[in-house]
Scaffold this motif. Structure first.
Motif, PDB file in Angstrom:
ATOM      1  N   SER A 113      -6.850 -16.804   6.459  1.00 37.36           N
ATOM      2  CA  SER A 113      -6.781 -15.642   5.793  1.00 37.36           C
ATOM      3  C   SER A 113      -5.013 -14.977   5.936  1.00 37.36           C
ATOM      4  N   SER A 114      -4.902 -14.371   4.837  1.00 34.48           N
ATOM      5  CA  SER A 114      -3.392 -14.017   4.862  1.00 34.48           C
ATOM      6  C   SER A 114      -3.317 -12.474   4.385  1.00 34.48           C
ATOM      7  N   ILE A 115      -2.125 -11.716   4.737  1.00 34.31           N
ATOM      8  CA  ILE A 115      -1.950 -10.352   4.052  1.00 34.31           C
ATOM      9  C   ILE A 115      -1.244 -10.584   2.644  1.00 34.31           C
ATOM     10  N   PHE A 116      -1.801  -9.685   1.802  1.00 31.92           N
ATOM     11  CA  PHE A 116      -1.327  -9.853   0.345  1.00 31.92           C
ATOM     12  C   PHE A 116      -0.803  -8.437   0.068  1.00 31.92           C
ATOM     13  N   THR A 117      -0.115  -8.401  -1.185  1.00 30.57           N
ATOM     14  CA  THR A 117       0.504  -7.055  -1.634  1.00 30.57           C
ATOM     15  C   THR A 117       0.689  -7.288  -3.042  1.00 30.57           C
ATOM     16  N   ILE A 176      -3.435  -0.642   5.013  1.00 27.60           N
ATOM     17  CA  ILE A 176      -4.053  -2.099   4.916  1.00 27.60           C
ATOM     18  C   ILE A 176      -5.471  -2.079   4.693  1.00 27.60           C
ATOM     19  N   GLY A 177      -5.938  -2.748   3.669  1.00 30.54           N
ATOM     20  CA  GLY A 177      -7.543  -2.741   3.297  1.00 30.54           C
ATOM     21  C   GLY A 177      -8.154  -4.019   3.975  1.00 30.54           C
ATOM     22  N   VAL A 178      -9.249  -3.873   4.440  1.00 28.40           N
ATOM     23  CA  VAL A 178      -9.923  -4.792   5.218  1.00 28.40           C
ATOM     24  C   VAL A 178     -11.553  -4.728   4.923  1.00 28.40           C
ATOM     25  N   SER A 179     -12.323  -5.897   4.992  1.00 32.04           N
ATOM     26  CA  SER A 179     -13.784  -5.714   4.715  1.00 32.04           C
ATOM     27  C   SER A 179     -14.314  -5.276   6.303  1.00 32.04           C
ATOM     28  N   TYR A 184      -7.981   0.703   6.454  1.00 29.22           N
ATOM     29  CA  TYR A 184      -8.862   1.258   5.636  1.00 29.22           C
ATOM     30  C   TYR A 184      -9.977   0.218   5.459  1.00 29.22           C
ATOM     31  N   ALA A 185     -11.065   0.352   6.156  1.00 27.59           N
ATOM     32  CA  ALA A 185     -12.194  -0.624   6.250  1.00 27.59           C
ATOM     33  C   ALA A 185     -13.322  -0.416   5.191  1.00 27.59           C
ATOM     34  N   THR A 186     -14.160  -1.342   4.329  1.00 28.29           N
ATOM     35  CA  THR A 186     -15.133  -0.748   3.549  1.00 28.29           C
ATOM     36  C   THR A 186     -15.951  -1.937   3.526  1.00 28.29           C
ATOM     37  N   VAL A 187     -17.153  -1.823   2.820  1.00 28.27           N
ATOM     38  CA  VAL A 187     -17.951  -2.669   2.652  1.00 28.27           C
ATOM     39  C   VAL A 187     -17.924  -3.254   1.281  1.00 28.27           C
ATOM     40  N   THR A 188     -17.161  -2.845   0.401  1.00 19.58           N
ATOM     41  CA  THR A 188     -17.080  -3.146  -0.886  1.00 19.58           C
ATOM     42  C   THR A 188     -15.666  -3.813  -1.034  1.00 19.58           C
ATOM     43  N   ARG A 189     -15.766  -5.113  -1.294  1.00 17.48           N
ATOM     44  CA  ARG A 189     -14.168  -6.033  -1.216  1.00 17.48           C
ATOM     45  C   ARG A 189     -13.482  -5.456  -2.749  1.00 17.48           C
ATOM     46  N   LYS A 190     -14.248  -5.362  -3.630  1.00 13.93           N
ATOM     47  CA  LYS A 190     -13.450  -5.166  -5.017  1.00 13.93           C
ATOM     48  C   LYS A 190     -12.927  -3.935  -4.904  1.00 13.93           C
ATOM     49  N   GLN A 191     -13.626  -2.835  -4.456  1.00 10.39           N
ATOM     50  CA  GLN A 191     -12.589  -1.507  -4.075  1.00 10.39           C
ATOM     51  C   GLN A 191     -11.507  -1.778  -3.556  1.00 10.39           C
ATOM     52  N   LEU A 192     -11.396  -2.644  -2.661  1.00 11.74           N
ATOM     53  CA  LEU A 192     -10.113  -2.791  -2.226  1.00 11.74           C
ATOM     54  C   LEU A 192      -8.823  -3.312  -3.000  1.00 11.74           C
ATOM     55  N   PHE A 193      -9.475  -4.237  -3.836  1.00 14.10           N
ATOM     56  CA  PHE A 193      -8.174  -4.575  -4.941  1.00 14.10           C
ATOM     57  C   PHE A 193      -7.838  -3.671  -5.767  1.00 14.10           C
ATOM     58  N   TYR A 194      -8.949  -2.790  -6.239  1.00 16.58           N
ATOM     59  CA  TYR A 194      -8.483  -1.574  -7.169  1.00 16.58           C
ATOM     60  C   TYR A 194      -7.599  -0.669  -6.632  1.00 16.58           C
ATOM     61  N   MET A 195      -7.962  -0.258  -5.184  1.00 14.91           N
ATOM     62  CA  MET A 195      -7.395   0.492  -4.490  1.00 14.91           C
ATOM     63  C   MET A 195      -5.623   0.101  -4.278  1.00 14.91           C
ATOM     64  N   GLN A 236      -4.066   0.596  -7.505  1.00 11.14           N
ATOM     65  CA  GLN A 236      -3.611   2.028  -7.746  1.00 11.14           C
ATOM     66  C   GLN A 236      -2.642   2.716  -6.851  1.00 11.14           C
ATOM     67  N   ARG A 237      -1.991   1.697  -5.935  1.00  5.94           N
ATOM     68  CA  ARG A 237      -1.185   2.072  -5.035  1.00  5.94           C
ATOM     69  C   ARG A 237      -1.709   2.986  -3.879  1.00  5.94           C
ATOM     70  N   ARG A 238      -2.892   2.758  -3.662  1.00  7.29           N
ATOM     71  CA  ARG A 238      -3.559   3.768  -2.652  1.00  7.29           C
ATOM     72  C   ARG A 238      -3.492   2.843  -1.284  1.00  7.29           C
ATOM     73  N   LEU A 239      -3.285   1.608  -1.440  1.00 11.06           N
ATOM     74  CA  LEU A 239      -3.136   0.991  -0.328  1.00 11.06           C
ATOM     75  C   LEU A 239      -1.955   0.098  -0.369  1.00 11.06           C
ATOM     76  N   ASP A 240      -1.283  -0.260   0.709  1.00 11.14           N
ATOM     77  CA  ASP A 240      -0.077  -1.044   0.686  1.00 11.14           C
ATOM     78  C   ASP A 240      -0.202  -2.545   0.863  1.00 11.14           C
ATOM     79  N   TYR A 241      -1.344  -3.211   1.491  1.00  8.98           N
ATOM     80  CA  TYR A 241      -1.582  -4.514   1.410  1.00  8.98           C
ATOM     81  C   TYR A 241      -3.252  -4.536   1.841  1.00  8.98           C
TER      82      TYR A 241
END
Length: 265
Positions: free
Chosen positions: A110-114, A133-136, A154-165, A168-173
């Motif tokens: 695993s890695s941190i991405f931006t 930072i967004g995670v599953s 920010y933890a969510t069950v929807t992985r694709k949501q994190l990519f979109y966030m 949209q710059r609602r997440l940094d990483y």
């Protein structure tokens, strides 16, 4: 004569039920990632692991029936006995308390991405008190993010949501298995650019993928068959072709074979 007739009828009725019973015994439900088929194509660790476990199952006359779900949803379905197995699970001490693991499949990190334009290149440069930072949800990455000191996770069950966030710059990483980012870059960005997101720092984890079940008598029997199947197929030409398809080396194949001697439970 009548008695023989009734016995014959009873025997035929019994025979008619056997294919149904056999079919039920051979089908095993397994929770997989959302967009499972795309992950199989895009992610080397996920794709090889799926091919290995399905080939192992086939060698034991088992048909795996995939059911797509989020990670959190998969665990809920497993504990509710709605599925028999979870695919692509990392082994942790907490999960080992209530679950059986298959022998190792493919290893992944695993890695941190931006976003590429973010000037930060190392975790030490990140302001952990401010950065988001967004995670599953309930993933190994969520645990590691907390250990690293991130305050805004920010933890969510929807992985694709994190990519979109992130876009949209609602997440940094984002903190994901590398294969998940390959999947996103292949199917939701330029398919020729698997580096559409920038890696920050090094890799974390380096863990093997497993399948996971509850600790029940039925699950133990299933897992024993799958583990026997993995050992049975390890030298097959099909296995070699799977690794070559994703440009893995002969040494990678040998490392996986060696890992099969691990006592997983």
């Amino acid at each position: 004569m009548k008695r023989l007739f009734y016995k014959a009828i009873l025997f035929l009725l019994l025979l008619s039920t056997l294919p149904v019973i056999a079919n039920a015994d051979s089908e095993v439900t397994i929770a997989v990632f959302d967009d499972h088929d795309k992950y199989v194509l895009a992610s080397g660790p996920y794709g090889i692991s799926w091919r290995l476990i399905t080939l192992a199952a086939k060698s034991q006359n088992i048909t795996l029936v995939p059911q797509e779900s989020s990670w959190q949803g998969s665990v809920k379905r497993l504990k509710g006995k709605k599925v028999d197995l979870i695919f692509a699970a990392f082994k942790t001490e907490e999960r080992a308390k209530w679950g059986y693991f298959s022998k190792p499949l493919m290893s992944t990190t695993s890695s941190i991405f931006t976003l590429p334009e973010n000037p930060i290149n190392h975790v030490s440069e990140i302001d952990l008190n401010v950065a988001t930072i967004g995670v599953s949800a309930n993933s190994s990455q969520e645990t590691i993010a907390k250990e690293l000191g991130f305050k805004n996770i920010y933890a969510t069950v929807t992985r694709k949501q994190l990519f979109y966030m992130l876009r949209q710059r609602r997440l940094d990483y984002l903190f994901f298995a590398v294969g998940a980012v390959n999947y996103y870059c292949m199917f939701y960005e330029d398919p020729t650019d698997r580096d559409c997101l920038k890696r920050v720092g090094g890799n974390y984890g380096g863990k093997f993928i497993h399948t996971l079940s509850l600790k029940t008598k039925k699950s133990k029997a299933i897992m024993k068959k799958l583990n026997n199947g993995l050992v049975a197929i390890k030298d097959s030409q099909e296995v070699i072709s799977y690794f070559k398809e994703f440009n893995y080396t002969d040494q990678d194949i040998e490392n996986w074979k060696k890992s099969l001697s691990e006592d997983v439970n």
